[in-house]
Design a protein around this motif. Structure first.
Motif, PDB file in Angstrom:
ATOM      1  N   PHE A 178      64.128  99.358  98.752  1.00  0.00           N
ATOM      2  CA  PHE A 178      63.637  99.989  99.985  1.00  0.00           C
ATOM      3  C   PHE A 178      64.712  99.959 101.060  1.00  0.00           C
ATOM      4  N   ILE A 187      54.761  97.724 100.210  1.00  0.00           N
ATOM      5  CA  ILE A 187      55.179  96.562 100.994  1.00  0.00           C
ATOM      6  C   ILE A 187      54.068  96.109 101.938  1.00  0.00           C
ATOM      7  N   THR A 221      46.350 101.449 107.289  1.00  0.00           N
ATOM      8  CA  THR A 221      47.760 101.831 107.193  1.00  0.00           C
ATOM      9  C   THR A 221      48.081 102.360 105.809  1.00  0.00           C
ATOM     10  N   LEU A 279      49.546 105.974 105.035  1.00  0.00           N
ATOM     11  CA  LEU A 279      50.867 106.145 104.413  1.00  0.00           C
ATOM     12  C   LEU A 279      50.748 106.982 103.149  1.00  0.00           C
ATOM     13  N   LEU A 310      50.023 101.964 114.357  1.00  0.00           N
ATOM     14  CA  LEU A 310      51.193 101.100 114.414  1.00  0.00           C
ATOM     15  C   LEU A 310      51.277 100.383 115.758  1.00  0.00           C
ATOM     16  N   VAL A 345      59.820  92.584 111.659  1.00  0.00           N
ATOM     17  CA  VAL A 345      58.813  93.608 111.412  1.00  0.00           C
ATOM     18  C   VAL A 345      58.611  94.487 112.649  1.00  0.00           C
ATOM     19  N   TYR A 346      58.626  93.844 113.805  1.00  0.00           N
ATOM     20  CA  TYR A 346      58.384  94.635 115.019  1.00  0.00           C
ATOM     21  C   TYR A 346      59.573  95.521 115.343  1.00  0.00           C
ATOM     22  N   VAL A 384      61.367  96.922 113.056  1.00  0.00           N
ATOM     23  CA  VAL A 384      61.168  98.075 112.166  1.00  0.00           C
ATOM     24  C   VAL A 384      60.161  99.040 112.773  1.00  0.00           C
ATOM     25  N   HIS A 385      59.055  98.494 113.219  1.00  0.00           N
ATOM     26  CA  HIS A 385      58.017  99.372 113.770  1.00  0.00           C
ATOM     27  C   HIS A 385      58.498 100.074 115.027  1.00  0.00           C
ATOM     28  N   MET A 424      66.206 100.352 112.486  1.00  0.00           N
ATOM     29  CA  MET A 424      65.483 100.365 111.209  1.00  0.00           C
ATOM     30  C   MET A 424      66.243  99.565 110.155  1.00  0.00           C
ATOM     31  N   CYS A 456      64.849  96.110 108.849  1.00  0.00           N
ATOM     32  CA  CYS A 456      64.467  95.967 107.443  1.00  0.00           C
ATOM     33  C   CYS A 456      65.177  94.774 106.837  1.00  0.00           C
ATOM     34  N   PHE A 467      63.057  91.676 105.476  1.00  0.00           N
ATOM     35  CA  PHE A 467      62.965  91.454 104.033  1.00  0.00           C
ATOM     36  C   PHE A 467      63.683  90.193 103.585  1.00  0.00           C
TER      37      PHE A 467
HETATM   38  C1  HEM Z   1      60.150  99.277 106.749  1.00  0.00           C
HETATM   39  C2  HEM Z   1      59.637  98.177 106.683  1.00  0.00           C
HETATM   40  C3  HEM Z   1      58.300  97.777 107.205  1.00  0.00           C
HETATM   41  C4  HEM Z   1      57.842  96.535 107.149  1.00  0.00           C
HETATM   42  C5  HEM Z   1      58.573  95.375 106.555  1.00  0.00           C
HETATM   43  C6  HEM Z   1      56.559  96.501 107.736  1.00  0.00           C
HETATM   44  C7  HEM Z   1      55.793  95.370 107.832  1.00  0.00           C
HETATM   45  C8  HEM Z   1      54.563  95.290 108.405  1.00  0.00           C
HETATM   46  C9  HEM Z   1      53.822  94.103 108.573  1.00  0.00           C
HETATM   47  C10 HEM Z   1      54.241  92.732 108.138  1.00  0.00           C
HETATM   48  C11 HEM Z   1      52.693  94.411 109.202  1.00  0.00           C
HETATM   49  C12 HEM Z   1      51.618  93.444 109.623  1.00  0.00           C
HETATM   50  C13 HEM Z   1      51.865  93.178 111.099  1.00  0.00           C
HETATM   51  C14 HEM Z   1      51.840  91.764 111.442  1.00  0.00           C
HETATM   52  O1  HEM Z   1      51.604  90.915 110.572  1.00  0.00           O
HETATM   53  O2  HEM Z   1      52.078  91.466 112.630  1.00  0.00           O
HETATM   54  C15 HEM Z   1      52.707  95.789 109.392  1.00  0.00           C
HETATM   55  C16 HEM Z   1      51.713  96.464 109.974  1.00  0.00           C
HETATM   56  C17 HEM Z   1      51.769  97.806 110.156  1.00  0.00           C
HETATM   57  N1  HEM Z   1      52.816  98.656 109.802  1.00  0.00           N
HETATM   58 FE1  HEM Z   1      54.499  98.178 108.990  1.00  0.00          FE
HETATM   59  N2  HEM Z   1      56.235  97.731 108.142  1.00  0.00           N
HETATM   60  C18 HEM Z   1      57.287  98.546 107.829  1.00  0.00           C
HETATM   61  C19 HEM Z   1      57.371  99.863 108.054  1.00  0.00           C
HETATM   62  C20 HEM Z   1      56.384 100.567 108.581  1.00  0.00           C
HETATM   63  C21 HEM Z   1      56.404 101.941 108.726  1.00  0.00           C
HETATM   64  C22 HEM Z   1      57.571 102.849 108.331  1.00  0.00           C
HETATM   65  C23 HEM Z   1      55.232 102.291 109.278  1.00  0.00           C
HETATM   66  C24 HEM Z   1      54.750 103.623 109.678  1.00  0.00           C
HETATM   67  C25 HEM Z   1      55.392 104.697 109.830  1.00  0.00           C
HETATM   68  C26 HEM Z   1      54.468 101.107 109.457  1.00  0.00           C
HETATM   69  C27 HEM Z   1      53.210 101.051 110.003  1.00  0.00           C
HETATM   70  C28 HEM Z   1      52.461  99.914 110.171  1.00  0.00           C
HETATM   71  C29 HEM Z   1      51.166  99.868 110.777  1.00  0.00           C
HETATM   72  C30 HEM Z   1      50.418 101.062 111.326  1.00  0.00           C
HETATM   73  C31 HEM Z   1      50.738  98.542 110.771  1.00  0.00           C
HETATM   74  C32 HEM Z   1      49.428  97.971 111.261  1.00  0.00           C
HETATM   75  C33 HEM Z   1      48.512  97.925 110.101  1.00  0.00           C
HETATM   76  C34 HEM Z   1      47.187  97.271 110.278  1.00  0.00           C
HETATM   77  O3  HEM Z   1      47.141  96.179 110.847  1.00  0.00           O
HETATM   78  O4  HEM Z   1      46.208  97.835 109.744  1.00  0.00           O
HETATM   79  N3  HEM Z   1      55.189 100.059 109.030  1.00  0.00           N
HETATM   80  N4  HEM Z   1      53.868  96.308 108.908  1.00  0.00           N
END
Ligand code: HEM
Lengths: 279, 454
Positions: free
Chosen positions: A194, A236, B2, B6, B65, B148-149, B151-152, B394, B398, B402
């Protein structure tokens, strides 16, 4: 003798490596996995030499470009990345049986390149749009990503095969690492892939911006790489947030690899900027 | 949620690659039929990446997000800035992968080794004494939880950058003939054009070819003019655009103008007439609209038209005469006679072969050098910087998310007479396999150190 001749020999060396790994697995002789590794190392060295040689040849022809410009060259590079990544995996985790599921992929990629009549191995000049350093960064990173996904796919298959026999009665499956390890390795490969796919898409976007003035134009190949990226992002998230493990992750990893394959081969049948790869 | 979003985005994106994105309605109706076309059209499937529902999907993802990240960030934030990491020994003691062993050395000596070892790989070591046990805690990469934040945030930046680009930028196209200039840009995907506040002049255009005939490189020497004054000069090739005040100009394509010819009709024309059956030839002098009779009863020939630039199926044939051939009992036939291609009429396989030998009156200046025009892609995208910042974040995000994990380690040393019982256990927020290996390694080096000093 030229580089494509060398590479067709290398195809058979990969084939031999894959055969030995499979034999080590099926006949449960770990000792055979050792020569299998050395044969694979030899194949990777030959593959490396083939790529460098081809590079030199293109300079002799006065064309002079890195050998990453058509389907043949990309398949050769694809086999190389799978080989290198697998050897690293074996070195790092000391698990040899995965070779039975990984080296055949390198063999297939190179066999397809060398033997398919539809794929020309001639060195052709670059069209102006492909003359960019970003192209090289783009191709190299994308293929490391693809190779990691290919390994994740192989390991996921092992995981699913192992599931067929929950009592662990089959001697053949006993050679597989424990499920927990397979699951963890799938995930390690996925995140590795990734990261590289992400960099690959980004370098591709930067390149498109310098060549065509638009970093994203929803061309089919771009869209399919985004689809692949989204599938793995879903994997992921499933794992990080929902704690999905095992079977479902294995299925997602296989789905993701199907998207990779389509991004690579299927897209050539759709019209778009990347159709150069048809040659 | 999510996951669903996705995967839905992935699935719907497929549609757009299967259905060609186009704006040629007629061709689409022919291909899909009326009914299917109207259904597809209703859902904007011919331009789906700009359709309302696709953008709503993106918007939903963005909202999701934002909400999730902000919600969770507050707790991560607290943890991130906590002075006291708040180690809870119970959690470590319950770890499956903990290592326990006994060393034949007193507690104090073992404690020294632990301090040294943990300090080396984790930096600062916290100590706590709950007699008789001695606790050591250490941690590293706590900040990696923020990956993670990052990335977001980068995802948001890219979307915002794209939005800025589509709101405040434009994408257009201009073709400029060598030596000429323009300030008009035709916008892509619409028939509007806009005027730049400077003019682009193409001073010179050059194209080179490979032996195979494929273009090797093409180059336009551009000059930007403001009120007639030169403000910027650059030669552009593919992959090396000109940038000026937020506007970028890319070499996109090129073409050749048909060579210019005189518009005047010829005064007299000499034709060579060959009878196919006998191979006999003779020449006749004629002029426009004059009817001549052909030998051996092959009818009459009249020159009816002159075209300085005749295009046949997109091929430029240069100046051409059009003749009408009439023969008793047959439909009149029109014959095309390009002045530059003497053998052209042989292809017609007619009873007579006609070639133009000489023409007077029409000044047929052939420009020796072909005149090129250059196709330029012109765009302004103030969002690119934001998107690129997103790209960088990004990649960094990442990597951190990771491959770095927040690792915490706890070591308990309990005296047992002259020896000590040691427990080492680690917690990581990801990559437990790696943590497990690390704990094992620490235990091994500790045991090793215990053996060395008698
Ligand atoms: C590229 C690596 C990414 C990683 C490692 C990642 C990781 C995570 C993690 C760990 C969470 C949980 C948040 C938390 O525990 O505080 C999360 C939530 C979320 N991520 Fe990602 N994310 C990535 C990319 C993305 C992308 C590209 C998108 C959308 C375009 C995205 C959308 C979201 C959304 C909407 C949530 C909230 C989900 C929920 O709580 O239902 N993420 N992400």
């Amino acid at each position: 003798m030229n580089s494509s001749y060398l590479l067709s020999i290398v195809t058979f060396v990969y084939g031999l490596g894959a055969f030995l790994y499979l034999a080590a697995w099926v006949f449960q002789k770990e000792s055979v996995a050792v020569p299998a590794r050395w044969v694979t190392v030899l194949a990777v060295l030959g593959n490396t030499a083939g790529i460098l040689w081809r590079w030199a040849e293109s300079y002799q022809l006065g064309i002079g470009h890195a050998p990453f410009s058509n389907l043949y060259e990309s398949l050769v590079f694809c086999a190389w990345t799978i080989g290198v990544l697998y050897l690293w995996l074996e070195y790092r985790y000391k698990i040899r049986i995965i070779g039975a599921f990984a080296t055949p992929l390198a063999f297939l990629a190179l066999a397809y390149a060398s033997l398919s009549p539809g794929i020309s191995s001639s060195i052709t000049p670059l069209i102006p749009a492909l003359k960019s350093n970003w192209l090289m960064a783009h191709v190299v990173t994308c293929f490391f990503g693809y190779a990691a996904f290919a390994l994740a796919f192989g390991i996921s298959l092992m995981y699913l095969v192992k599931l067929l026999d929950p009592q662990e009665r089959s001697r053949i499956l006993e050679m597989f690492p424990p499920q927990r390890t397979l699951d963890e390795l799938t995930y390690q490969m996925v995140i590795f892939g990734f990261l590289f796919l992400t960099i690959g898409i980004i370098t591709g976007a930067v390149w498109a911006n310098s060549a065509w003035g638009s970093y994203w134009s929803w061309d089919p190949k771009e869209t399919w790489s985004l689809i692949t990226w989204l599938v793995y992002a879903a994997l992921i998230h499933a794992r990080m947030m929902r704690g999905w493990q095992g079977k479902r992750i294995a299925y997602l990893s296989i789905l993701g690899f199907a998207a990779v394959i389509f991004t690579y081969f299927g897209v050539n049948y759709l019209p778009g900027l990347h159709s150069y790869a048809q040659t | 949620m999510t996951l669903v979003l996705l995967l839905t985005l992935a699935a719907t994106s497929i549609l757009g690659t299967v259905i060609p994105q186009q704006d040629n309605a007629a061709a689409a109706i022919e291909h899909y039929g009326e009914t299917l076309y109207s259904i597809l059209h209703f859902f904007d499937l011919f331009d789906m990446y700009h359709s309302w529902w696709f953008q709503v999907l993106f918007l939903l993802l963005t909202a999701n997000l934002l909400v999730c990240s902000i919600e969770r960030l507050s707790s991560t934030w607290k943890m991130f800035f906590a002075r006291d990491p708040g180690f809870k020994p119970e959690r470590f003691k319950k770890q499956q992968d903990r290592q326990e062993f006994t060393l034949q050395r007193p507690q104090e000596e073992v404690a020294d080794s632990v301090r040294l070892l943990l300090g080396k790989s984790f930096g600062k070591v916290h100590e706590e004494r709950l007699d008789p046990e001695l606790y050591f805690f250490a941690e590293k990469y706590r900040w990696s939880r923020l990956g993670v934040y990052v990335v977001h945030l980068s995802v948001l930046l890219m979307l915002v950058g794209g939005l800025i680009g589509s709101l405040f930028g434009f994408q257009g196209f201009a073709t400029i003939v060598e030596g000429e200039s323009t300030s008009q840009v035709r916008l892509r995907g619409s028939d509007r054009s806009i005027a730049l506040d400077f003019a682009i002049k193409c001073e010179n255009f050059e194209v080179s070819f490979y032996d195979s005939g494929a273009p090797k490189e093409f180059r336009s020497d551009l000059v930007l003019l403001r009120d007639g004054r030169k403000v910027h000069t650059k030669s552009i090739v593919v992959n090396d655009p000109l940038r000026y005040q937020g506007i970028s100009i890319y070499q996109a394509s090129y073409g050749r103008l048909p060579p210019k010819h005189s518009q005047a009709e010829p005064e007299s024309v000499t034709l060579k007439i060959e009878t196919r059956a006998t191979g006999e030839t003779r020449t006749i002098a004629t002029g426009m609209d004059q009817t001549e009779s052909l030998p051996a009863g092959l009818g009459t020939l009249t020159l009816v038209d002159f075209q300085p630039n005749f295009q046949m199926r997109g091929v430029d044939l240069g100046p051409c005469l059009l003749a009408r051939h009439e023969q008793a009992g047959q439909e009149p036939e029109h014959i095309l006679l390009p002045l530059n291609y003497e053998n052209f009429d042989k292809m017609r396989q007619g009873a007579v072969i006609i070639a133009v030998q000489e023409v007077t009156g029409a000044e047929l200046e052939h420009s020796a050098e072909p005149v090129y025009y250059t196709g330029l892609q012109i765009k302004k995208d103030p969002g690119v910087r934001v998107v690129y910042l997103g790209f960088i974040l990004m990649i960094i995000g990442c990597f951190v998310a990771f491959f770095l994990s927040h690792q915490r380690i706890c070591t308990v040393v309990t005296p047992e007479g002259r020896s000590s019982r040691i427990m080492i256990s680690g917690l990581a927020n990801k990559n437990n396999l790696g943590m497990q290996r690390k704990v094992k390694k620490l235990a091994d080096s500790l045991a090793e150190a215990g053996k060395e000093k008698p």
